[in-house]
Design a protein around this motif. Structure first.
Motif, PDB file in Angstrom:
ATOM      1  N   VAL A  14      44.452  58.538  42.054  1.00 14.57           N
ATOM      2  CA  VAL A  14      44.065  57.797  40.857  1.00 14.57           C
ATOM      3  C   VAL A  14      44.613  56.369  40.922  1.00 14.57           C
ATOM      4  N   ALA A  15      45.839  56.204  41.361  1.00 10.85           N
ATOM      5  CA  ALA A  15      46.450  54.878  41.457  1.00 10.85           C
ATOM      6  C   ALA A  15      45.692  53.993  42.448  1.00 10.85           C
ATOM      7  N   ALA A  16      45.161  54.563  43.505  1.00  8.04           N
ATOM      8  CA  ALA A  16      44.436  53.794  44.511  1.00  8.04           C
ATOM      9  C   ALA A  16      43.129  53.230  43.949  1.00  8.04           C
ATOM     10  N   PHE A  17      42.510  53.930  43.010  1.00 11.54           N
ATOM     11  CA  PHE A  17      41.247  53.482  42.447  1.00 11.54           C
ATOM     12  C   PHE A  17      41.413  52.663  41.169  1.00 11.54           C
ATOM     13  N   ALA A  18      42.623  52.464  40.719  1.00 13.34           N
ATOM     14  CA  ALA A  18      42.870  51.773  39.456  1.00 13.34           C
ATOM     15  C   ALA A  18      42.581  50.279  39.541  1.00 13.34           C
ATOM     16  N   GLY A  19      42.649  49.678  40.696  1.00 16.30           N
ATOM     17  CA  GLY A  19      42.381  48.252  40.841  1.00 16.30           C
ATOM     18  C   GLY A  19      43.669  47.446  40.894  1.00 16.30           C
ATOM     19  N   ASP A  20      43.515  46.211  41.277  1.00 23.16           N
ATOM     20  CA  ASP A  20      44.634  45.296  41.427  1.00 23.16           C
ATOM     21  C   ASP A  20      44.617  44.310  40.259  1.00 23.16           C
ATOM     22  N   LYS A  21      45.605  44.402  39.378  1.00 21.58           N
ATOM     23  CA  LYS A  21      45.698  43.487  38.243  1.00 21.58           C
ATOM     24  C   LYS A  21      46.544  42.289  38.650  1.00 21.58           C
ATOM     25  N   GLY A  22      46.139  41.098  38.180  1.00 21.69           N
ATOM     26  CA  GLY A  22      46.918  39.912  38.525  1.00 21.69           C
ATOM     27  C   GLY A  22      46.244  38.636  38.107  1.00 21.69           C
ATOM     28  N   LYS A  23      46.659  37.548  38.781  1.00 23.63           N
ATOM     29  CA  LYS A  23      46.161  36.207  38.495  1.00 23.63           C
ATOM     30  C   LYS A  23      45.842  35.542  39.833  1.00 23.63           C
ATOM     31  N   TRP A  24      44.638  34.953  39.927  1.00 23.06           N
ATOM     32  CA  TRP A  24      44.192  34.327  41.154  1.00 23.06           C
ATOM     33  C   TRP A  24      43.577  32.970  40.852  1.00 23.06           C
ATOM     34  N   THR A  25      43.716  32.035  41.791  1.00 24.85           N
ATOM     35  CA  THR A  25      43.118  30.718  41.661  1.00 24.85           C
ATOM     36  C   THR A  25      42.100  30.537  42.778  1.00 24.85           C
ATOM     37  N   GLY A  26      40.907  30.072  42.392  1.00 22.96           N
ATOM     38  CA  GLY A  26      39.837  29.860  43.354  1.00 22.96           C
ATOM     39  C   GLY A  26      38.683  29.133  42.691  1.00 22.96           C
ATOM     40  N   TYR A  27      37.537  29.160  43.331  1.00 21.13           N
ATOM     41  CA  TYR A  27      36.357  28.447  42.841  1.00 21.13           C
ATOM     42  C   TYR A  27      35.281  29.418  42.378  1.00 21.13           C
ATOM     43  N   ILE A  28      34.562  29.006  41.333  1.00 22.62           N
ATOM     44  CA  ILE A  28      33.378  29.746  40.916  1.00 22.62           C
ATOM     45  C   ILE A  28      32.230  29.183  41.738  1.00 22.62           C
ATOM     46  N   VAL A  60      38.238  33.080  46.611  1.00 25.52           N
ATOM     47  CA  VAL A  60      39.665  32.822  46.832  1.00 25.52           C
ATOM     48  C   VAL A  60      39.869  32.818  48.345  1.00 25.52           C
ATOM     49  N   GLY A  61      40.082  31.635  48.903  1.00 22.16           N
ATOM     50  CA  GLY A  61      40.190  31.533  50.359  1.00 22.16           C
ATOM     51  C   GLY A  61      38.864  31.908  50.993  1.00 22.16           C
ATOM     52  N   ASP A  62      38.880  32.888  51.895  1.00 20.78           N
ATOM     53  CA  ASP A  62      37.663  33.377  52.544  1.00 20.78           C
ATOM     54  C   ASP A  62      37.076  34.597  51.837  1.00 20.78           C
ATOM     55  N   LYS A  63      37.740  35.069  50.805  1.00 21.61           N
ATOM     56  CA  LYS A  63      37.330  36.285  50.108  1.00 21.61           C
ATOM     57  C   LYS A  63      36.408  35.950  48.935  1.00 21.61           C
ATOM     58  N   VAL A  64      35.281  36.658  48.848  1.00 28.94           N
ATOM     59  CA  VAL A  64      34.292  36.446  47.790  1.00 28.94           C
ATOM     60  C   VAL A  64      34.246  37.696  46.919  1.00 28.94           C
ATOM     61  N   TYR A  65      34.404  37.502  45.615  1.00 23.08           N
ATOM     62  CA  TYR A  65      34.376  38.605  44.656  1.00 23.08           C
ATOM     63  C   TYR A  65      33.174  38.481  43.731  1.00 23.08           C
ATOM     64  N   ALA A  66      32.465  39.580  43.543  1.00 25.55           N
ATOM     65  CA  ALA A  66      31.427  39.627  42.518  1.00 25.55           C
ATOM     66  C   ALA A  66      32.135  39.556  41.169  1.00 25.55           C
TER      67      ALA A  66
END
Length: 99
Positions: A14-28, A60-66
């Motif tokens: 369950v913990a593995a699927f909970a997601g990573d909570k935090g703060k990130w800086t990047g571009y839209i 964020v860097g080379d990583k793209v998030y939907a």
């Protein structure tokens, strides 16, 4: 003993699927250009691609998030932002966004 091992295994699953909570800086950016939009010079292109129907993404860097809730980023297309939220797999759920 087997019950405890099973419960412990379920907890970590369950913990593995909970997601990573935090703060990130990047571009839209936009889903057409993706990581190429990780710079301030891409703003006009990102706005154009979004108007053409591509989805906004968070880079964020080379990583793209939907983006799970894209209406929250409408006024930030092409800009550098800080997002507070949760990342699950390759999708970010935005709780707060600021420049």
């Amino acid at each position: 003993m087997k019950k405890y091992v099973l419960l412990l295994g379920m907890f970590f699953s369950v913990a593995a699927f909970a997601g990573d909570k935090g703060k990130w800086t990047g571009y839209i950016s936009d889903s057409h250009c993706g990581a190429k939009g990780n710079n301030p010079g891409h703003a006009d292109c990102a706005k154009k691609c979004i108007k053409e129907g591509y989805s906004p993404v968070f880079v964020v860097g080379d990583k793209v998030y939907a983006i799970n809730n894209p209406k929250k980023v409408t006024k930030y297309i092409g800009e550098k932002v800080t997002i507070t939220g949760t990342i699950t797999d390759d999708t970010i759920d935005i709780k707060k966004i600021s420049e």
